[in-house]
Scaffold this active site. Structure first.
Site, short mmCIF file in Angstrom:
data_model
loop_
_atom_site.label_atom_id
_atom_site.label_comp_id
_atom_site.label_asym_id
_atom_site.label_seq_id
_atom_site.Cartn_x
_atom_site.Cartn_y
_atom_site.Cartn_z
N GLU A 183 42.31 32.07 35.79
CA GLU A 183 41.72 31.60 34.54
C GLU A 183 42.07 30.13 34.29
O GLU A 183 41.24 29.33 33.89
CB GLU A 183 42.20 32.45 33.36
CG GLU A 183 41.71 33.88 33.43
CD GLU A 183 42.04 34.68 32.18
OE1 GLU A 183 43.21 35.08 32.06
OE2 GLU A 183 41.16 34.85 31.33
N GLU A 190 42.73 42.24 35.63
CA GLU A 190 43.18 42.76 34.34
C GLU A 190 42.62 44.14 33.99
O GLU A 190 43.31 44.99 33.43
CB GLU A 190 42.79 41.78 33.21
CG GLU A 190 43.66 40.54 33.14
CD GLU A 190 43.19 39.41 34.04
OE1 GLU A 190 42.43 39.67 35.00
OE2 GLU A 190 43.61 38.27 33.79
#
Ligand code: NAD
Length: 729
Positions: free
Chosen positions: A125, A147
């Site tokens: 990210e 995730e």
């Protein structure tokens, strides 16, 4: 020790290096974010700095966010989580804008992510917020956003950025399935921009920084006239994607995973608004997921506690017991699989069967699996030769000399096992540990055939061995600590997850799964629509309905287990209603999937073609059907009450193992975090209420165990009551 350091070279290129002290892998913490933000600010405001390289001093870039911190974030309540997430968005957005004039889109400083290896979760990210991502050509590196696997979704802008970069359709496997790629595949998919030789990584990053123009720093979504690849939800092409994606996600998750739904909502709603608003939407949905008890339970079981068990949380203090040479007796389905996983982990294996032909068949199993690996480009021909070279297939017990661990996987017959035990002990050195892979026979009984009962233990694998991640280690009455340590060290070597339980009929996993299957069959006998039974199970997150499960594990095996259990329990045996169905199926030759006939019908190729329509002839479907919740409660409580009894009886001694073992061993509704986490989510008082209602309608098998009743009275939770002893996070 700081997590990040900054150095600037003579050409004005600043390098921010991530290197978290005392950890083999960089993980992001709140303090780490603050440091990074400070250094980025410092570099951006320093006129002598022309651009920034963000890299790592370790072999890898980052394993992601420290999940312990995520687990604790919810303590701040909705407002606290949202503000915290928005602060992270602010930091990443500052990197992305890099000091440029927001209108003219000029004057920023180039920031490049240079990834030496793995970049997961926040590691990716953060990179996605940089202006370019260059990765070292490191085939071991994994790049992606996993995730969703622990019940959350990428909440630091990864969701919004990836969808805007690739389009919703192309981003879906990375966001919704947590797909990980090596650098080559990540480049091909558009996750990263360049792959270079490892030794050229920093030089190439520096070249890029020095050559970058203003236009190179503007993300497509910040440029005028940006259109999302594949279209937004109200674009004709985008519409198809979004409708299809919703159906696909609900089909796969049955709606029980809050993170998958929230992710889709964040993507859909975010696609309709400007980028910065989309980040706020992402933060809201992320907050809602963190507040949902499912995410905390999944993180606790599937990450924190699973890792703790793998790292030896239950290991007795004993010297290193790393296995050097393993003997496997019985080269059938299980033994061949055990030999394969051990050889794959670098252990020398002696694989013994009664005939050379059977031993060779076991050896060929490894060859098949390795060939499949070669086809999928996961294995090289050299690796295949190396692994196969570690397995000696023979009938000669003398080859066991020098083995420090034996795993016996011969027929499930105490007499055969006793003979094998004696032969093995005669052929091995006195300190060799002997493990049985029995699935039903109590360990303490089998240990009677051993001259060294303190070195006798159960190591129970699940089928198929190469794919199932749980290993149940069973301590017999006489089993000593060194045997337990040996078993745990072996499981660590083959990179599986261990639980350690005490000896009792069916140990832990089978003890809980058998009542689940039986309850499904019992309902069929009562006239409950079989499709209702199967769908109710799936709609509550079980991977297989009970009828499909018994088909896959074999009805024949079910019959064998039922007969043995009845013989052992006598009058107390509670499952005669189940047996009538099971035995009738077996008598008709409907033995399950292998026989291409069971509760399901199968086509000639062995593919399931639907529930067998002949069932209704013997078990007519009742006019009045139970509601969905009733069926789900029956199926879930059949399992969780057994788990509670296993804890109450001292078979389980650690609820972490109860939860992790349930998810990895038989796929117990992973969204719930496991049986104990699920009971904590609904609360002991409500659980007892449901038990009482089920008992009134269906009998004493649903009676709440004393432990659960006591917890309801005291308002306790499992993790609350057992946390001090278990050190659960
Ligand atoms: P299997 O029938 O496929 O294999 C057993 C093998 O043992 C055969 O190859 C047989 O030739 C060999 N064998 C029998 N007697 C022997 C002897 N005296 N000396 C050497 N070899 C001998 O059975 P399996 O499914 O692999 O099960 C083996 C054990 O693992 C059983 O105890 C079973 O309960 C247990 N287990 C099975 C499963 C499963 O799903 N099948 C799961 C967990 C544990």
């Amino acid at each position: 020790m700081p997590d990040f350091t900054l150095t600037t070279d003579a050409d004005g290129v600043a390098t921010i290096t991530w290197d978290v002290a005392g950890k083999s892998m960089n993980v992001m913490s709140q303090a780490g974010f603050a440091e990074l933000d400070g250094l980025i600010g410092q570099a951006l405001s320093d006129p002598s700095v022309r651009g920034i390289i963000l890299t790592s001093a370790k072999r890898d870039f980052s394993g992601g966010m420290d999940l312990n911190i995520i687990a604790r974030m919810k303590d701040g309540g909705a407002g606290g989580i949202f503000d915290g997430v928005m602060r992270i968005h602010g930091i990443l957005r500052r990197i992305e804008r890099a000091g440029m004039d927001p209108k003219a889109l000029k004057g920023g400083k180039p920031i490049v992510a240079a990834l030496p290896g793995t970049a997961l979760g926040i590691g990716l990210e953060l990179s996605l917020a940089c202006h370019r991502i260059i990765a070292a050509d490191n085939p071991k590196a994994k790049i992606g956003l996993p995730e969703i696997m622990v019940g959350i979704f990428p909440g630091a802008g990864g969701t919004t950025r990836l969808v805007r970069k690739l389009g919703a359709m192309a981003a879906a496997p990375f966001l919704l399935e947590g797909k990980l790629s090596d650098p080559g595949a990540a480049k091909a998919a558009g996750l990263i921009d360049e792959v270079v030789a490892p030794e050229a990584l920093l030089a190439r990053a520096k070249d890029w920084v020095l050559a970058a123009t203003d236009a190179d720093l503007v993300k497509p979504w910040d440029a005028k006239g940006y259109r999302m690849p594949g279209g937004t939800p109200y674009h004709p092409a985008g519409f198809m994607t979004f409708v299809g994606a919703s159906a696909m996600v609900l089909g796969k998750t049955m709606g029980v995973y809050p993170a998958a739904r929230a992710l889709l909502s964040a993507v859909y709603e975010g696609a309709l608004v400007p980028f910065d608003t989309a980040l706020r939407i992402e933060a809201r949905w992320f907050t809602s997921v963190l507040l949902n008890p499912s995410s905390g339970a999944m993180i606790r079981s599937l990450f924190i506690n699973k890792e703790a068990l793998e790292k030896g949380a239950r290991r007795p203090a004993q010297p290193d017991q790393t296995v050097r040479r393993l003997g496997v007796i019985g080269a059938g389905m299980m033994g061949a699989g055990i030999a394969y996983v051990a050889a794959n982990a670098g252990i020398e294996v002696v694989l013994i069967d009664a005939t050379q032909e059977a031993a060779d068949r076991g050896h060929a199993h490894s060859e098949d699996l390795l060939d499949k690996g070669i086809q999928r480009r996961k294995v090289t021909p050299e690796q295949k030769a190396e692994v196969l070279g570690r397995i000696i297939a023979t009938t000669d017990y003398a080859a066991l000399a020098g083995c420090d661990l034996i795993v016996e996987a011969v027929f499930e017959d105490p007499q055969v096992k006793a003979e094998v035990t004696a032969r093995v002990e005669a052929a091995t050195s006195p300190d060799c540990i002997f493990a049985t892979n029995t699935s039903t026979l109590p360990i303490s009984g089998l240990a009677r055939a051993s001259q060294r009962p303190e070195q006798f233990i159960g190591i129970h694998f699940f089928s198929p061995v190469d794919r199932m991640m749980l290993v149940e280690i069973i301590r017999g009455k006489a089993t000593g600590d060194r045997a337990v340590a040996k078993a745990l060290d072996f499981v660590r070597q083959i990179r599986k997850t261990p639980i350690v339980v005490n000896d009792a009929r069916f140990f832990y996993a089978n003890r809980c799964i058998i009542p689940y299957v039986n309850e499904g069959i019992r309902m069929v006998a009562e006239g409950v629509e079989p499709a209702l039974v199967e769908n109710a199970a799936k709609l509550v997150g079980m991977p297989l309905g009970p009828l499909q499960l018994v088909d896959e594990t074999s009805i024949e095996l079910g019959v064998k287990i039922a007969k043995a259990t009845k013989a052992a329990m006598g009058d107390a045996y509670p499952d005669r209603a189940v047996d009538r169905v099971l035995f009738a199926m077996a008598d008709e030759g409907r033995l399950g999937k292998k026989a291409k006939a069971g509760f399901y019908a199968y086509d000639a190729a062995g593919q399931r073609s639907g529930l067998w329509d002949g069932l209704a002839a013997s078990y007519p479907v009742a006019d009045l059907q139970p509601d969905l919740t009733e069926v789900q409660h029956r199926l879930l409580f059949a399992q969780v009450l057994e788990a509670v009894r296993a804890l109450q009886d001292g078979v389980l001694t650690d609820i972490r193992e109860g939860d992790v073992g349930a998810i990895l061993g038989w796929g117990f509704a992973p969204w719930s975090g496991g049986p104990f986490s699920w009971l904590d989510i609904i609360g002991a008082a409500r659980a007892v209420e449901i038990c009482d209602a089920l008992t009134a309608r269906h009998g004493p098998r649903y009676a709440a165990p004393d432990l659960l009743r006591d917890m309801a009275v005291k308002g306790d939770s499992f993790y609350g009551r057992f946390a001090p002893a278990t050190k659960a996070a």
